[in-house]
Design a protein around this motif. Structure first.
Motif, PDB file in Angstrom:
ATOM      1  N   ASP A  45       0.694  -1.231   0.236  1.00  0.00           N
ATOM      2  CA  ASP A  45      -0.016   0.386   0.208  1.00  0.00           C
ATOM      3  C   ASP A  45       0.881   0.916  -0.134  1.00  0.00           C
ATOM      4  N   TRP A  46       0.815   1.681  -1.411  1.00  0.00           N
ATOM      5  CA  TRP A  46       2.341   2.550  -1.685  1.00  0.00           C
ATOM      6  C   TRP A  46       1.442   4.013  -0.770  1.00  0.00           C
ATOM      7  N   PHE A  47       0.242   4.319  -0.612  1.00  0.00           N
ATOM      8  CA  PHE A  47      -0.234   5.611  -0.240  1.00  0.00           C
ATOM      9  C   PHE A  47      -0.337   5.349   1.082  1.00  0.00           C
ATOM     10  N   LEU A  48      -0.131   4.322   1.760  1.00  0.00           N
ATOM     11  CA  LEU A  48      -0.102   4.296   3.353  1.00  0.00           C
ATOM     12  C   LEU A  48       1.557   4.852   3.714  1.00  0.00           C
ATOM     13  N   GLY A 101       3.712   5.790   1.822  1.00  0.00           N
ATOM     14  CA  GLY A 101       3.876   7.154   1.742  1.00  0.00           C
ATOM     15  C   GLY A 101       2.863   8.445   3.265  1.00  0.00           C
ATOM     16  N   LEU A 102       2.375   8.483   3.297  1.00  0.00           N
ATOM     17  CA  LEU A 102       1.263   8.310   4.608  1.00  0.00           C
ATOM     18  C   LEU A 102       2.299   8.750   6.157  1.00  0.00           C
ATOM     19  N   VAL A 103       2.370   7.332   6.246  1.00  0.00           N
ATOM     20  CA  VAL A 103       3.754   7.028   7.276  1.00  0.00           C
ATOM     21  C   VAL A 103       5.138   8.516   7.430  1.00  0.00           C
ATOM     22  N   VAL A 112       5.832  11.009   5.958  1.00  0.00           N
ATOM     23  CA  VAL A 112       4.947  11.862   5.878  1.00  0.00           C
ATOM     24  C   VAL A 112       5.454  12.843   7.091  1.00  0.00           C
ATOM     25  N   LEU A 113       4.481  11.921   7.775  1.00  0.00           N
ATOM     26  CA  LEU A 113       4.165  11.856   9.162  1.00  0.00           C
ATOM     27  C   LEU A 113       5.944  12.078  10.028  1.00  0.00           C
ATOM     28  N   CYS A 131       8.314  12.103   8.845  1.00  0.00           N
ATOM     29  CA  CYS A 131       8.995  13.607   8.626  1.00  0.00           C
ATOM     30  C   CYS A 131       8.508  14.848   9.494  1.00  0.00           C
TER      31      CYS A 131
END
Length: 226
Positions: A45-48, A50-52, A54-55, A57
């Motif tokens: 799940d690349w979207f999930l 990516g969210l992790v 981003v959070l 960072c």
């Protein structure tokens, strides 16, 4: 003479066949491993993810901007708290990768041991081994670090609810067998969290149960009444 000549002529062919067979087997194994890697990447799940990232960072950025003065005053190092947070982030990413590589069957087998371990640790916080900070006993002193069982309990609850709601879809809309077990376990966790007291932790546990059951297919009427 003729048989010796036949054997000598067949020997090179046999050697060549064995080398060719090994080459084909290695090629097949390589193709299978490449296919497995493609399947693993396709299931990510690349979207999930990516969210992790981003959070993480954003959290590191906020720690860096907010802790520089305090780090310099307390430890004579403006990057002390930021460096420690980076270490925790790396440990968390390693744990995430380990869970990603762990088979789902293994995680399902660990759900109940994790629940009982977290319950035991929450009980330990209420004993003399628990560390009191600002009037609340939420931590266990492990010499090197202080462990907060509440954080482990949230992970254990996610595993348990995910497995329960997936495996009990046939009865999840019933009240007796579909609602009472997860609500009863959540109630035990909340009681142990309210004892220190930890109202925020109990609220997180309750909201986690509510939204997981809502997504899992539990009747909204039961959730509202609860």
């Amino acid at each position: 003479m003729r048989s010796a000549g036949v054997r000598s002529a067949a020997a090179p062919n046999t050697s060549w066949d064995s080398r060719y067979g090994r080459r084909e087997a290695a090629k097949k194994a390589g193709l299978e491993s490449a296919a497995q890697r493609r399947d693993a990447l396709a299931g990510t799940d690349w979207f999930l993810l990516g969210l992790v990232l981003v959070l993480i960072c954003l959290g590191l950025t906020m720690v860096f901007s907010a802790s520089g003065v305090a780090s310099m005053r307390l430890h004579d190092d403006p990057y002390f708290f930021f460096r420690r947070q980076v270490i925790f982030a790396v440990i968390g990413l390693a744990a995430m990768w380990l869970c990603y590589r762990t088979p789902k069957v293994t995680l399902e087998r660990l759900q109940y041991p994790m629940l009982f371990l977290c319950l035991f640790l929450l009980v330990v916080t209420l004993s003399p081994l628990g560390v009191s900070v600002n009037g609340a006993k939420r931590w266990i002193n492990l010499l090197v670090i202080r462990l907060q069982p509440m954080e482990l309990a949230k992970i254990a609850r996610v595993f348990y609810l995910a497995f329960y709601l997936r495996s009990k879809q046939c009865i999840i809309k019933s009240f007796g067998r579909g609602i009472i077990p997860p609500f009863l376990i959540t109630g035990v966790f909340c009681l142990l969290l309210l004892a220190p007291p930890d109202f925020g932790g109990a609220t997180v546990m309750t909201m986690l149960l509510f939204f997981r059951c809502l997504v899992g297919g539990t009747r909204l009427l039961y959730l509202v009444l609860s």
